[in-house]
Scaffold this motif. Structure first.
Motif, PDB file in Angstrom:
ATOM      1  N   UNK A   1      45.153  28.287  55.372  1.00 25.57           N
ATOM      2  CA  UNK A   1      44.857  26.903  55.861  1.00 25.57           C
ATOM      3  C   UNK A   1      44.538  25.867  54.553  1.00 25.57           C
ATOM      4  N   UNK A   2      44.817  24.953  54.722  1.00 25.15           N
ATOM      5  CA  UNK A   2      44.931  23.871  53.355  1.00 25.15           C
ATOM      6  C   UNK A   2      43.207  23.388  53.248  1.00 25.15           C
ATOM      7  N   UNK A   3      42.829  23.643  54.563  1.00 21.20           N
ATOM      8  CA  UNK A   3      41.306  23.169  54.470  1.00 21.20           C
ATOM      9  C   UNK A   3      40.392  24.063  53.633  1.00 21.20           C
ATOM     10  N   UNK A   4      40.866  25.310  53.471  1.00 20.51           N
ATOM     11  CA  UNK A   4      39.988  26.282  52.789  1.00 20.51           C
ATOM     12  C   UNK A   4      40.447  26.161  51.127  1.00 20.51           C
ATOM     13  N   UNK A   5      41.169  25.478  50.818  1.00 18.56           N
ATOM     14  CA  UNK A   5      41.575  25.085  49.236  1.00 18.56           C
ATOM     15  C   UNK A   5      40.406  25.383  48.521  1.00 18.56           C
ATOM     16  N   UNK A   6      40.234  26.169  47.336  1.00 16.70           N
ATOM     17  CA  UNK A   6      41.315  27.005  46.768  1.00 16.70           C
ATOM     18  C   UNK A   6      41.047  28.486  47.115  1.00 16.70           C
ATOM     19  N   UNK A   7      40.865  28.791  48.319  1.00 16.18           N
ATOM     20  CA  UNK A   7      40.733  30.270  48.865  1.00 16.18           C
ATOM     21  C   UNK A   7      42.145  30.927  48.761  1.00 16.18           C
ATOM     22  N   UNK A   8      43.257  30.344  49.094  1.00 15.04           N
ATOM     23  CA  UNK A   8      44.454  31.044  49.078  1.00 15.04           C
ATOM     24  C   UNK A   8      45.051  31.346  47.556  1.00 15.04           C
ATOM     25  N   UNK A   9      45.009  30.357  46.650  1.00 16.64           N
ATOM     26  CA  UNK A   9      45.477  30.720  45.218  1.00 16.64           C
ATOM     27  C   UNK A   9      44.540  31.651  44.671  1.00 16.64           C
ATOM     28  N   UNK A  10      42.972  31.355  44.754  1.00 15.39           N
ATOM     29  CA  UNK A  10      42.303  32.202  43.919  1.00 15.39           C
ATOM     30  C   UNK A  10      41.869  33.570  44.455  1.00 15.39           C
TER      31      UNK A  10
ATOM     32  N   UNK B   1      32.668  33.334  47.904  1.00 10.09           N
ATOM     33  CA  UNK B   1      32.878  32.679  49.083  1.00 10.09           C
ATOM     34  C   UNK B   1      31.909  33.519  50.157  1.00 10.09           C
ATOM     35  N   UNK B   2      31.396  34.690  49.979  1.00  9.50           N
ATOM     36  CA  UNK B   2      30.519  35.271  50.771  1.00  9.50           C
ATOM     37  C   UNK B   2      29.124  34.996  50.505  1.00  9.50           C
ATOM     38  N   UNK B   3      28.790  34.535  49.416  1.00  2.59           N
ATOM     39  CA  UNK B   3      27.297  34.433  49.083  1.00  2.59           C
ATOM     40  C   UNK B   3      27.126  32.875  48.643  1.00  2.59           C
ATOM     41  N   UNK B   4      28.355  31.883  48.341  1.00  4.88           N
ATOM     42  CA  UNK B   4      27.999  30.629  47.999  1.00  4.88           C
ATOM     43  C   UNK B   4      28.793  29.729  48.813  1.00  4.88           C
TER      44      UNK B   4
ATOM     45  N   UNK C   1      40.486  41.278  39.318  1.00  2.00           N
ATOM     46  CA  UNK C   1      39.193  41.235  39.023  1.00  2.00           C
ATOM     47  C   UNK C   1      38.523  39.779  39.174  1.00  2.00           C
ATOM     48  N   UNK C   2      39.689  38.885  39.045  1.00  2.00           N
ATOM     49  CA  UNK C   2      39.414  37.323  39.312  1.00  2.00           C
ATOM     50  C   UNK C   2      39.437  37.068  40.924  1.00  2.00           C
ATOM     51  N   UNK C   3      40.270  37.792  41.371  1.00  2.52           N
ATOM     52  CA  UNK C   3      40.310  37.697  42.865  1.00  2.52           C
ATOM     53  C   UNK C   3      39.296  38.236  43.555  1.00  2.52           C
ATOM     54  N   UNK C   4      38.761  39.374  42.955  1.00  5.73           N
ATOM     55  CA  UNK C   4      37.625  39.880  43.565  1.00  5.73           C
ATOM     56  C   UNK C   4      36.426  39.085  43.304  1.00  5.73           C
ATOM     57  N   UNK C   5      36.108  38.456  42.149  1.00  7.26           N
ATOM     58  CA  UNK C   5      35.094  37.646  41.631  1.00  7.26           C
ATOM     59  C   UNK C   5      34.896  36.476  42.663  1.00  7.26           C
ATOM     60  N   UNK C   6      36.283  35.786  42.756  1.00  2.08           N
ATOM     61  CA  UNK C   6      36.297  34.496  43.696  1.00  2.08           C
ATOM     62  C   UNK C   6      36.060  34.699  45.147  1.00  2.08           C
ATOM     63  N   UNK C   7      36.379  35.933  45.723  1.00  4.40           N
ATOM     64  CA  UNK C   7      35.936  36.300  47.063  1.00  4.40           C
ATOM     65  C   UNK C   7      34.582  36.748  47.321  1.00  4.40           C
ATOM     66  N   UNK C   8      33.912  37.091  46.205  1.00  2.00           N
ATOM     67  CA  UNK C   8      32.481  37.497  46.301  1.00  2.00           C
ATOM     68  C   UNK C   8      31.536  36.320  46.481  1.00  2.00           C
TER      69      UNK C   8
END
Length: 275
Positions: free
Chosen positions: A44-53, A100-103, A91-98
């Motif tokens: 969903x584009x509303x969550x950008x930049x979740x998709x690419x990151x 979204x959980x805490x921030x 590693x970048x993808x895991x860092x970005x995902x982290x």
């Protein structure tokens, strides 16, 4: 392309990428009630930049890591190997995902967000640890046992053709003397007659006057074959499960010939299996 080039670490990376792809279609946030009809997922584009990151970065990382196994050793992109680029993206993808959980916003976490983090973390761990842990460096499918092969140069219909030695028993490790007491197999010398086995040295063993006798061998894991002129460029990769012909010896290294006739230097001969 040889699927036997894949390692167990690559299997972890592939499995994590599949899980990450599934998570991208699941609800990113959790919501209850009638007003929660359009809960966004990773696309969903509303969550950008979740998709690419997170999701795209993780999937591209897995693709680069796996693709590196089918490329000649030493091939680089902007100074880094494909597996190095893939590891950095994982590693970048895991860092970005982290983050979204805490921030992220103060809402309940959805199954897509949680599963995506687990998959991204597994992907990064597989990419990093597969370069250091021997258990993850091992071949994913293992090395098949050679079977009743035909001699080098035998015509079609007499056996399995090029790539298999003539064996009379189990293969022996590189450096062993076939036919000696206590050695398995009792193979005959390359091109020799059974009656002359007691008088002639085995395949690969130095003969009188330092003459080298060609012999068949197989590698336990994928290894690069370098040019004979001493340059650091790999001209081919030797894959497990295939027999190659050693035509000369240079110290601890071997000059090997591939199925298509290319010759190069195998610098790492540890653990090779002689036919």
């Amino acid at each position: 392309m040889n699927i036997r080039s894949l390692t167990r670490g690559d299997g972890v990376v592939i499995g994590a990428a599949v899980l990450l792809f599934i998570a991208s279609f699941l609800d990113f946030y959790s919501c209850e009630g009638d007003f929660c009809r359009d809960v966004p997922n990773g696309w969903d584009s509303d969550l950008f930049p979740v998709l690419p990151s997170i999701f795209l970065a993780g999937l591209i990382a897995a693709g680069l890591i796996v693709a590196a196994r089918f490329q000649p050793a030493g091939q680089k992109l902007a100074g880094l190997g494909l597996d190095q680029w893939g590891t950095a993206l994982a590693v970048f993808a895991a860092w970005s995902s982290l983050w979204t959980l805490i921030g992220g916003p103060d809402v309940d976490k959805g199954v897509g967000q949680i599963l995506g983090f687990i998959a991204a973390l597994a992907l990064a761990a597989g990419a990093v640890l597969s370069q250091t842990l021997p258990a993850l460096k091992a071949p994913l499918m293992g090395t098949p046992s050679p079977q009743a092969p035909s001699p080098y140069g035998a015509g079609q219909g007499q056996g399995q053709g090029y790539g298999y030695p003539a064996q009379h028993g189990a293969p022996s490790p590189y450096g062993a003397q076939p036919g000696q007491p206590g050695q398995p197999g009792g193979q005959q010398p390359y091109g020799g007659q059974p009656q002359a086995a007691a008088q002639q040295p085995g395949p690969g063993a130095p003969q009188q006057g330092g003459e080298f006798a060609p012999f068949w061998f197989a590698v336990p894991v994928t290894r690069p074959l370098y040019a004979e002129d001493g340059s650091p460029t790999a001209i081919a990769e030797l894959a497990p499960g295939t027999w190659y012909l050693a035509v000369d010896q240079r110290g601890s290294a071997l000059v090997a010939q591939t199925q298509d006739g290319r010759r190069g230097v195998l610098q790492d001969t540890t653990g090779i299996q002689r036919g």
